[in-house]
Scaffold this active site. Sequence first.
Site, PDB file in Angstrom:
ATOM      1  CG  ASN A 136      -1.978   0.539   6.996  1.00 39.46           C
ATOM      2  OD1 ASN A 136      -2.810   0.762   6.115  1.00 39.46           O
ATOM      3  ND2 ASN A 136      -1.041   1.402   7.313  1.00 39.46           N
ATOM      4  CG  HIS A 138      -3.858   3.178   3.890  1.00 40.55           C
ATOM      5  ND1 HIS A 138      -2.586   2.664   3.925  1.00 40.55           N
ATOM      6  CD2 HIS A 138      -4.125   3.365   2.577  1.00 40.55           C
ATOM      7  CE1 HIS A 138      -2.118   2.555   2.704  1.00 40.55           C
ATOM      8  NE2 HIS A 138      -3.040   2.963   1.852  1.00 40.55           N
TER       9      HIS A 138
END
Length: 248
Positions: A136, A138
């Site tokens: 995602n 991160h």
Amino acid sequence: MQVIIVKDKAQMGKTAAEIVAEGMQAKEHFVLGLATGTTPIPLYRELIRMHRKEGLDFSTTITFNLDEYVGIEGTHEQSYRFFMNRELFDHVNINKKATHVPDGMADDAEMFCAEYESMIADCGGVDCQVLGIGSNGHIGFNEPGTSLGSRTHKTALTESTVKDNSRLFEKVEDVPTEALTMGIGTILDAESILLLASGANKAKAVADAIEGPVTATCPASALQFHPNVTFVITEDAATVLKLEWVRA
Ligand code: GLP
């Protein structure tokens, strides 16, 4: 920003290890920022090989890890301290006292995080920060929505990260739901940054980080602000990249 696309994970490890070793050899008391996850393992294997076969010296190297789960001891097999000992520190001549991993058992997490920032500053800052990337986008445990100026802090993990990381635990319920992590601002303070990515599941996050808008929705996109970033990515992690800005 430099983007190096390599054939496979082994090549990614070798390329990254050359960059790290060059830094270590150029500076005594080199401060190395480290990451966990499966991605940097080929880098750590190659550094161990270079130590054994080429005498790469870790005796004056100082390390700071990005993050650690909250609520598990460093002796827990899934803790990031345990991972670092097993994958790197136990196999090279590093002084364990010079290796730092956030303490996920700290009674006062806020105070610990402030101390972690001071410890990094007292060592003169990170010379080279190794990063992986979550599917995602991160970095560390800075999930989408984290302030791009954030410092070391305690954070809740998103459902997708808990799910991604559950492959290393017996069951998903065992995965901690909180962590301590360097902030995005902390990461951006490093002199140089080396992001590694492999696997098709990272291709979209890699493209968003390199070519998307700079947004907290993709924390790794903040790296576009940094003057000295190298991405070393495998071909399958580079399939969504357009690289038009490289050709222009
Ligand atoms: C965890 C770590 C990150 C790492 C990410 C990707 O969430 N906190 O630092 O980059 O996992 O892990 P992997 O390399 O196993 O895909």
